[in-house]
Write an enzyme that holds these catalytic residues in place. Structure first.
Site, PDB file in Angstrom:
ATOM      1  N   ASP A 159       0.855  -1.192   0.000  1.00  0.00           N
ATOM      2  CA  ASP A 159       0.000   0.000   0.000  1.00  0.00           C
ATOM      3  C   ASP A 159       0.892   1.243   0.000  1.00  0.00           C
ATOM      4  OD1 ASP A 159      -2.932   1.048   0.559  1.00  0.00           O
ATOM      5  OD2 ASP A 159      -1.743   1.940   2.162  1.00  0.00           O
TER       6      ASP A 159
ATOM      7  N   HIS B  35      -7.257  -6.473  -0.446  1.00  0.00           N
ATOM      8  CA  HIS B  35      -6.209  -5.461  -0.325  1.00  0.00           C
ATOM      9  C   HIS B  35      -5.117  -5.811   0.673  1.00  0.00           C
ATOM     10  CE1 HIS B  35      -4.395  -1.526  -0.416  1.00  0.00           C
ATOM     11  NE2 HIS B  35      -4.505  -1.417   0.894  1.00  0.00           N
TER      12      HIS B  35
END
Length: 321
Positions: free
Chosen positions: A114, A296
């Site tokens: 991320d 994610h």
């Protein structure tokens, strides 16, 4: 200088963190494996913590790597500067270079998830001699383009898109997240979330207050408590300041060679909302791409697969070095 961190924010199944003074701040760092081994630096995303790498650290250390896992500035027991500009890409990458200096490494393989991936990509551009390899989870290399990133996002996604909201209405979202960090993080760290079109308003603010969020919780109570206690200590303002420097970092990258020339591994989540980069090999010519059946939170959702990929890719780099 290294001192024991005042209040451990990582449970005892990982090495106890220390506070390391680098680049004008103190970083809380988990360290494992032999110091003489090849350095592997694991960089968390938002809103995460060094603990997000808990599944990978023991295996990497056992394989002989010197594993360095910082809570980056604004997180955990690390420093939280008050000036927004102290969270730009120059400062964030400078922290990582200073960590290499502290531990006596000329270079390292940097692994980022991320926001950590964004910083690692930037590190490869700004300090290429200190990076011998890049592994990015979720976030691919971001093309700089001709216009600042937030400006483009606002035009395409609207003012309520969370990145735009963080920049145009500073402090609003952080105050909501700070109301109940455990609830916000429990609602955010979800798996098996059904796809849905974006609704009106700022979705993360709504999610922070949701009573029945979609999907299933990723973290058990003990793991959630590690993240929640860390953000209860720091609040979310410092970590959101990373977003508030996107356009500043865009300007700072002007004139920098945009090609990442080191070997790289890009790991996508098939069910992640972040899309693959269409021109990845243009900017990262020596990249291997893998897609896992996950959302994610890749290294936490698919810990064994992620660890296996890292070990195999690192071993391949060791053989060709």
């Amino acid at each position: 200088m290294t001192t024991q961190a005042g209040a451990p924010t990582v449970p005892t199944d990982l090495p106890e963190p220390t506070l390391v003074a680098v680049n004008g701040v103190e970083l809380e760092v988990v360290e494992a494996g032999p110091r003489g081994g090849r350095a592997v630096v694991l960089c968390h995303g938002w809103p995460e913590h060094a603990y997000s790498w808990r599944h990978q650290v023991p295996a990497l250390a056992a394989a002989g790597y010197h594993v360095i896992v910082p809570n980056q500035r604004g997180y955990g027991a690390s420093s939280c500067p008050t000036e927004v500009t102290e969270y730009d890409l120059v400062h964030l990458t400078g922290d990582l270079v200073a960590l290499l200096d502290h531990y006596g490494h000329e270079d390292a393989t940097f692994v980022g998830h991320d926001w950590g991936a964004f910083v690692v990509w930037g590190l490869a551009l700004l300090h290429p001699r200190r990076v011998n390899g890049v592994v990015a989870l979720s976030l691919p290399y971001q093309e700089r383009g001709e216009r600042p990133w937030v400006e483009v996002m606002e035009e395409v996604l609207g003012e309520d898109s969370y990145v735009v909201h963080f920049n145009r209405r500073p402090g609003v979202a952080a105050a909501v997240f700070d109301e109940d960090p455990a609830r916000f993080l429990r609602n955010l760290y979800r798996v098996d979330v059904p796809p849905a079109p974006p609704g009106a308003g700022m979705t993360l603010v709504d999610l922070a207050r949701a009573e029945n969020p979609p999907g299933a919780p990723l973290l058990d109570d003990d793991d959630l408590a590690v993240f929640a206690s860390a953000f209860a200590r720091t609040g979310f303002t410092g970590s959101i300041s990373w977003y508030r420097n996107l356009d500043r970092s865009w300007h700072l990258l002007a004139g920098v060679d945009p090609v990442v020339r080191q070997p790289a591994l890009m790991v996508y989540g098939a069910r992640d909302t972040i899309p693959p980069a269409p021109h990845l090999t243009t900017y990262v010519p020596h990249v291997e791409v893998v897609t896992l059946d996950t959302g994610h939170w890749i290294q936490q959702e698919r810990p064994d697969e992620t660890t296996g990929l890292l070990l195999a890719w690192l071993a391949q780099q060791d053989r060709t070095a």
